[in-house]
Scaffold this motif. Sequence first.
Motif, PDB file in Angstrom:
ATOM      1  N   GLU A   5       0.822  -1.219   0.000  1.00  0.00           N
ATOM      2  CA  GLU A   5       0.000   0.000   0.000  1.00  0.00           C
ATOM      3  C   GLU A   5       0.852   1.264   0.000  1.00  0.00           C
ATOM      4  O   GLU A   5       0.436   2.284  -0.545  1.00  0.00           O
ATOM      5  CB  GLU A   5      -0.979  -0.036   1.163  1.00  0.00           C
ATOM      6  N   LYS A   6       2.050   1.207   0.585  1.00  0.00           N
ATOM      7  CA  LYS A   6       2.954   2.357   0.562  1.00  0.00           C
ATOM      8  C   LYS A   6       3.372   2.700  -0.866  1.00  0.00           C
ATOM      9  O   LYS A   6       3.712   3.839  -1.158  1.00  0.00           O
ATOM     10  CB  LYS A   6       4.197   2.091   1.410  1.00  0.00           C
ATOM     11  N   GLY A   7       3.363   1.722  -1.751  1.00  0.00           N
ATOM     12  CA  GLY A   7       3.745   1.947  -3.138  1.00  0.00           C
ATOM     13  C   GLY A   7       2.659   2.565  -3.996  1.00  0.00           C
ATOM     14  O   GLY A   7       2.911   2.956  -5.145  1.00  0.00           O
ATOM     15  N   LEU A   8       1.436   2.673  -3.473  1.00  0.00           N
ATOM     16  CA  LEU A   8       0.315   3.185  -4.273  1.00  0.00           C
ATOM     17  C   LEU A   8       0.540   4.601  -4.797  1.00  0.00           C
ATOM     18  O   LEU A   8       0.186   4.892  -5.939  1.00  0.00           O
ATOM     19  CB  LEU A   8      -0.991   3.141  -3.468  1.00  0.00           C
ATOM     20  N   SER A   9       1.121   5.484  -3.992  1.00  0.00           N
ATOM     21  CA  SER A   9       1.295   6.871  -4.465  1.00  0.00           C
ATOM     22  C   SER A   9       2.222   6.920  -5.677  1.00  0.00           C
ATOM     23  O   SER A   9       1.967   7.668  -6.624  1.00  0.00           O
ATOM     24  CB  SER A   9       1.799   7.781  -3.346  1.00  0.00           C
ATOM     25  N   LYS A  12       0.277   5.517  -8.683  1.00  0.00           N
ATOM     26  CA  LYS A  12      -0.726   6.490  -9.149  1.00  0.00           C
ATOM     27  C   LYS A  12      -0.095   7.666  -9.894  1.00  0.00           C
ATOM     28  O   LYS A  12      -0.797   8.381 -10.616  1.00  0.00           O
ATOM     29  CB  LYS A  12      -1.540   7.012  -7.966  1.00  0.00           C
ATOM     30  N   SER A  13       1.208   7.884  -9.742  1.00  0.00           N
ATOM     31  CA  SER A  13       1.857   8.994 -10.444  1.00  0.00           C
ATOM     32  C   SER A  13       2.436   8.574 -11.797  1.00  0.00           C
ATOM     33  O   SER A  13       3.167   9.327 -12.430  1.00  0.00           O
ATOM     34  CB  SER A  13       2.946   9.623  -9.559  1.00  0.00           C
ATOM     35  N   SER A  14       2.071   7.378 -12.264  1.00  0.00           N
ATOM     36  CA  SER A  14       2.518   6.921 -13.590  1.00  0.00           C
ATOM     37  C   SER A  14       2.022   7.881 -14.665  1.00  0.00           C
ATOM     38  O   SER A  14       0.933   8.447 -14.548  1.00  0.00           O
ATOM     39  CB  SER A  14       1.958   5.521 -13.876  1.00  0.00           C
ATOM     40  N   PRO A  15       2.776   8.062 -15.740  1.00  0.00           N
ATOM     41  CA  PRO A  15       2.349   8.948 -16.826  1.00  0.00           C
ATOM     42  C   PRO A  15       1.014   8.498 -17.420  1.00  0.00           C
ATOM     43  O   PRO A  15       0.751   7.303 -17.533  1.00  0.00           O
ATOM     44  CB  PRO A  15       3.455   8.819 -17.874  1.00  0.00           C
ATOM     45  N   LYS A  16       0.187   9.455 -17.805  1.00  0.00           N
ATOM     46  CA  LYS A  16      -1.150   9.148 -18.318  1.00  0.00           C
ATOM     47  C   LYS A  16      -1.228   9.092 -19.841  1.00  0.00           C
ATOM     48  O   LYS A  16      -2.054   8.391 -20.386  1.00  0.00           O
ATOM     49  CB  LYS A  16      -2.162  10.168 -17.790  1.00  0.00           C
ATOM     50  N   GLU A  17      -0.395   9.827 -20.539  1.00  0.00           N
ATOM     51  CA  GLU A  17      -0.483   9.917 -21.997  1.00  0.00           C
ATOM     52  C   GLU A  17       0.641   9.188 -22.728  1.00  0.00           C
ATOM     53  O   GLU A  17       0.402   8.498 -23.706  1.00  0.00           O
ATOM     54  CB  GLU A  17      -0.498  11.387 -22.440  1.00  0.00           C
ATOM     55  N   ASP A  94       3.290 -11.547 -17.675  1.00  0.00           N
ATOM     56  CA  ASP A  94       2.873 -10.571 -18.681  1.00  0.00           C
ATOM     57  C   ASP A  94       3.965 -10.421 -19.733  1.00  0.00           C
ATOM     58  O   ASP A  94       5.103 -10.809 -19.511  1.00  0.00           O
ATOM     59  CB  ASP A  94       2.578  -9.228 -18.004  1.00  0.00           C
ATOM     60  N   GLN A  95       3.589  -9.831 -20.871  1.00  0.00           N
ATOM     61  CA  GLN A  95       4.551  -9.676 -21.954  1.00  0.00           C
ATOM     62  C   GLN A  95       5.210  -8.301 -21.963  1.00  0.00           C
ATOM     63  O   GLN A  95       6.352  -8.177 -22.361  1.00  0.00           O
ATOM     64  CB  GLN A  95       3.859  -9.942 -23.300  1.00  0.00           C
ATOM     65  N   PHE A  96       4.459  -7.285 -21.557  1.00  0.00           N
ATOM     66  CA  PHE A  96       4.998  -5.927 -21.556  1.00  0.00           C
ATOM     67  C   PHE A  96       4.797  -5.294 -20.186  1.00  0.00           C
ATOM     68  O   PHE A  96       3.695  -5.285 -19.649  1.00  0.00           O
ATOM     69  CB  PHE A  96       4.308  -5.063 -22.626  1.00  0.00           C
ATOM     70  N   TYR A  97       5.887  -4.749 -19.653  1.00  0.00           N
ATOM     71  CA  TYR A  97       5.863  -4.017 -18.398  1.00  0.00           C
ATOM     72  C   TYR A  97       6.150  -2.570 -18.772  1.00  0.00           C
ATOM     73  O   TYR A  97       7.219  -2.270 -19.315  1.00  0.00           O
ATOM     74  CB  TYR A  97       6.902  -4.586 -17.427  1.00  0.00           C
ATOM     75  N   VAL A  98       5.174  -1.703 -18.523  1.00  0.00           N
ATOM     76  CA  VAL A  98       5.238  -0.341 -19.038  1.00  0.00           C
ATOM     77  C   VAL A  98       5.031   0.676 -17.925  1.00  0.00           C
ATOM     78  O   VAL A  98       4.286   0.437 -16.977  1.00  0.00           O
ATOM     79  CB  VAL A  98       4.186  -0.118 -20.151  1.00  0.00           C
ATOM     80  N   ASP A  99       5.717   1.797 -18.062  1.00  0.00           N
ATOM     81  CA  ASP A  99       5.508   2.909 -17.144  1.00  0.00           C
ATOM     82  C   ASP A  99       4.433   3.798 -17.759  1.00  0.00           C
ATOM     83  O   ASP A  99       4.729   4.735 -18.502  1.00  0.00           O
ATOM     84  CB  ASP A  99       6.812   3.678 -16.912  1.00  0.00           C
ATOM     85  N   LEU A 100       3.182   3.415 -17.503  1.00  0.00           N
ATOM     86  CA  LEU A 100       2.011   4.122 -18.021  1.00  0.00           C
ATOM     87  C   LEU A 100       0.842   3.810 -17.100  1.00  0.00           C
ATOM     88  O   LEU A 100       0.715   2.674 -16.622  1.00  0.00           O
ATOM     89  CB  LEU A 100       1.685   3.667 -19.451  1.00  0.00           C
ATOM     90  N   ALA A 152      -9.628  -1.021  -9.968  1.00  0.00           N
ATOM     91  CA  ALA A 152      -9.841   0.265 -10.646  1.00  0.00           C
ATOM     92  C   ALA A 152      -8.547   0.759 -11.301  1.00  0.00           C
ATOM     93  O   ALA A 152      -8.577   1.337 -12.390  1.00  0.00           O
ATOM     94  CB  ALA A 152     -10.375   1.298  -9.665  1.00  0.00           C
ATOM     95  N   LEU A 153      -7.418   0.518 -10.619  1.00  0.00           N
ATOM     96  CA  LEU A 153      -6.124   0.954 -11.150  1.00  0.00           C
ATOM     97  C   LEU A 153      -5.518  -0.068 -12.109  1.00  0.00           C
ATOM     98  O   LEU A 153      -4.478   0.181 -12.704  1.00  0.00           O
ATOM     99  CB  LEU A 153      -5.145   1.203  -9.993  1.00  0.00           C
TER     100      LEU A 153
END
Length: 178
Positions: A5-9, A12-17, A94-100, A152-153
């Motif tokens: 849970e400490k990692g949630l912030s 949640k700050s992952s890039p959106k676009e 999974d096949q792709f691990y992405v910062d998004l 949801a996330l």
Amino acid sequence: MDELEKGLSDIKSSPKEVGTVELIVRRPETGEREVLAHAELDSTHGLVGDNWLTRSDGKGRRATANPDMQINLMNSRSISVIAQTRDRWPLAGDQFYVDLDLSAENLPAGTVLEIGTARLEVTSEPHLGCKKFKERFGKDAVLFVNSDEGKALNLRGINARVTVAGVVKSGDTIRKVD
């Protein structure tokens, strides 16, 4: 659970676009993983050389490949919190691990993603923590990704299908297409 849970912030700050492909993993056979520098995506086979199209149902019978589960993507910040070390990321399957940001709000079903020179369409097929995920990462990890907030996330990840074939390299951009 507190550590997760400490990692949630950070998650949640992952890039959106526009984000980055952090790791590519191919599953040539059940239980096997190959970390790739680059991968070819094809609308028929998904990630070329991956067992998505030919895998068995776990009982030695060929399973019917679901095109809505052709490609699996997981948020790299999420797997980082869960797996703790990068060498354990491929265990998630999974096949792709992405910062998004893979949340349902940011990437609803039907969203088109450009990844390398390929395009994917996010599908509505849920991607949830299962028995194998629990065996590899523990009960708390499954509870974390399958919680209301975790769903949801899309902490466990999302499914997609290839709509335009192409090549993806580790470090490539992944972006939402309008």
